[in-house]
Scaffold this motif. Structure first.
Motif, PDB file in Angstrom:
ATOM      1  N   GLU A   1       0.826  -1.211   0.000  1.00 24.17           N
ATOM      2  CA  GLU A   1       0.000   0.000   0.000  1.00 24.17           C
ATOM      3  C   GLU A   1       0.858   1.258   0.000  1.00 24.17           C
ATOM      4  O   GLU A   1       0.529   2.249  -0.668  1.00 24.17           O
ATOM      5  CB  GLU A   1      -0.928  -0.033   1.213  1.00 24.17           C
ATOM      6  N   GLU A   2       1.948   1.217   0.731  1.00 24.48           N
ATOM      7  CA  GLU A   2       2.833   2.375   0.821  1.00 24.48           C
ATOM      8  C   GLU A   2       3.361   2.770  -0.552  1.00 24.48           C
ATOM      9  O   GLU A   2       3.586   3.952  -0.837  1.00 24.48           O
ATOM     10  CB  GLU A   2       3.987   2.067   1.772  1.00 24.48           C
ATOM     11  N   GLY A   3       3.549   1.771  -1.416  1.00 23.84           N
ATOM     12  CA  GLY A   3       4.028   2.046  -2.766  1.00 23.84           C
ATOM     13  C   GLY A   3       3.062   2.882  -3.587  1.00 23.84           C
ATOM     14  O   GLY A   3       3.464   3.497  -4.586  1.00 23.84           O
ATOM     15  N   PHE A   4       1.812   2.923  -3.163  1.00 19.97           N
ATOM     16  CA  PHE A   4       0.807   3.726  -3.862  1.00 19.97           C
ATOM     17  C   PHE A   4       0.378   4.934  -3.014  1.00 19.97           C
ATOM     18  O   PHE A   4      -0.640   5.568  -3.309  1.00 19.97           O
ATOM     19  CB  PHE A   4      -0.421   2.870  -4.187  1.00 19.97           C
ATOM     20  N   GLY A   5       1.134   5.229  -1.977  1.00 14.49           N
ATOM     21  CA  GLY A   5       0.781   6.338  -1.098  1.00 14.49           C
ATOM     22  C   GLY A   5      -0.482   6.080  -0.313  1.00 14.49           C
ATOM     23  O   GLY A   5      -1.228   7.007   0.006  1.00 14.49           O
TER      24      GLY A   5
ATOM     25  N   ALA B   1      -6.600  -1.741  -8.369  1.00 16.50           N
ATOM     26  CA  ALA B   1      -7.477  -0.723  -7.782  1.00 16.50           C
ATOM     27  C   ALA B   1      -6.661   0.369  -7.101  1.00 16.50           C
ATOM     28  O   ALA B   1      -6.964   1.568  -7.240  1.00 16.50           O
ATOM     29  CB  ALA B   1      -8.441  -1.369  -6.789  1.00 16.50           C
ATOM     30  N   LEU B   2      -5.623  -0.028  -6.362  1.00 15.64           N
ATOM     31  CA  LEU B   2      -4.761   0.965  -5.715  1.00 15.64           C
ATOM     32  C   LEU B   2      -4.086   1.855  -6.754  1.00 15.64           C
ATOM     33  O   LEU B   2      -4.020   3.082  -6.589  1.00 15.64           O
ATOM     34  CB  LEU B   2      -3.703   0.273  -4.859  1.00 15.64           C
ATOM     35  N   GLN B   3      -3.576   1.240  -7.809  1.00 20.01           N
ATOM     36  CA  GLN B   3      -2.908   2.016  -8.850  1.00 20.01           C
ATOM     37  C   GLN B   3      -3.880   2.980  -9.520  1.00 20.01           C
ATOM     38  O   GLN B   3      -3.547   4.152  -9.748  1.00 20.01           O
ATOM     39  CB  GLN B   3      -2.300   1.074  -9.891  1.00 20.01           C
TER      40      GLN B   3
ATOM     41  N   ILE C   1      -6.150   7.772  -0.388  1.00 20.87           N
ATOM     42  CA  ILE C   1      -6.312   6.355  -0.071  1.00 20.87           C
ATOM     43  C   ILE C   1      -5.868   6.167   1.375  1.00 20.87           C
ATOM     44  O   ILE C   1      -4.663   6.111   1.664  1.00 20.87           O
ATOM     45  CB  ILE C   1      -5.484   5.469  -1.016  1.00 20.87           C
ATOM     46  N   THR C   2      -6.814   6.046   2.268  1.00 16.45           N
ATOM     47  CA  THR C   2      -6.465   6.096   3.681  1.00 16.45           C
ATOM     48  C   THR C   2      -7.338   5.186   4.526  1.00 16.45           C
ATOM     49  O   THR C   2      -8.220   4.491   4.013  1.00 16.45           O
ATOM     50  CB  THR C   2      -6.543   7.555   4.177  1.00 16.45           C
TER      51      THR C   2
END
Length: 273
Positions: free
Chosen positions: A53-57, A248-250, A259-260
């Motif tokens: 998740e961190e890779g997508f902020g 979805a994250l991307q 995104i939190t």
């Protein structure tokens, strides 16, 4: 977090999946943790999920069980996860309560589970989602408010994806019986992995459904809630589910979405939205 140790059926399915793909190295991997020790369980993958998740902020919420009562099997002791919960909290992700199967209409059980998690976590718990999405309106909302939760994110579909209440925004529930607003924020559940793939005939259909819901929420400056189980990231028979979560994250990241976690949405909403 329904399971932190794979049940035998999950391990068997992972081995069969490896066999079908001729991954002979991975054939025995699903069972090795049983000999090496519980700390090697592939479902203790919270750090891997946070890294992804961190890779997508992005940041998310992890909802942990603190009940010993379950209709299927005993799941786990929350006390065994103190160090892992500390890591989740230290990195800025949220640890919330995954209410027990029998707890959704029992204030004493909710209070006890909340206190158990808070004792291990070392801080107040704000977020809640009930096991199997069991819920009773408006009674569960009232009980959650009485127990001191800030928000709930149970209100969604267990058989399909979509906006169950017809809204893509958080809201304060209203008790028609008592003609008053309930002092808890509902952040509705929109997409659950199990329900999404149950209702979809292919990966492409599952993605189209998810994308349409994201686009709808984005067009209305709304909120979309994704529920992915941790076991998905620790077994080989749900690779498409991981792929869709990453997609979805991307997609959300490229659209500039925030995104939190549920906790951060709750605090933002309570501070004036």
């Amino acid at each position: 977090m329904d399971d932190i140790y794979p049940p035998f059926s999950h391990s068997l399915l992972s081995s069969v999946s490896c066999l079908k793909s001729l991954d002979f190295r991975g054939l025995t991997a699903p069972f090795l943790w049983r000999f090496k020790g519980p700390e090697y369980s592939p479902y203790l993958n919270f750090s891997d999920i946070m890294d992804l998740e961190e890779g997508f902020g992005a940041k998310s919420s992890f909802y942990f069980l603190a009940s010993r009562e379950d209709p299927v099997r005993f799941r786990y002791d929350i006390e065994d996860l103190e160090n892992l919960l500390g890591d989740i909290s230290d990195r800025g992700w949220e640890a919330g309560l995954h209410g027990g199967y029998y707890s959704y209409d029992n204030l004493e059980a909710l209070n006890n589970e909340k206190k158990s998690l808070e004792k291990v976590l070392g801080k107040k718990v704000l977020g809640f989602r009930n096991h199997y999405l069991r819920f009773k309106t408006p009674e569960t909302w009232e009980l959650l408010a009485d127990a001191g939760f800030g928000y709930d994110s149970t209100f969604g579909y267990s058989e399909l994806a979509g906006f169950r209440n017809g809204m893509c925004h958080p809201f304060k529930p209203y008790n028609l019986n008592k003609e008053r607003e309930i002092n808890i924020l509902e952040i509705p559940l929109t997409v659950m992995d199990v329900a999404l793939f149950k209702a979809s005939s292919s990966f492409e259909e599952a993605w189209r459904c998810t994308k349409d819901l994201i686009d709808t929420a984005a067009g209305l400056n709304g909120v979309i809630t994704l529920l992915w189980h941790n076991f998905v990231f620790g077994c080989s028979f749900r690779k498409d589910w991981i792929k869709l979560y990453e997609k979805a994250l991307q997609y959300c990241s490229e659209k500039g979405a925030w995104i939190t976690s549920g906790e951060e949405i709750y605090r933002w909403w309570e501070n004036g939205a």
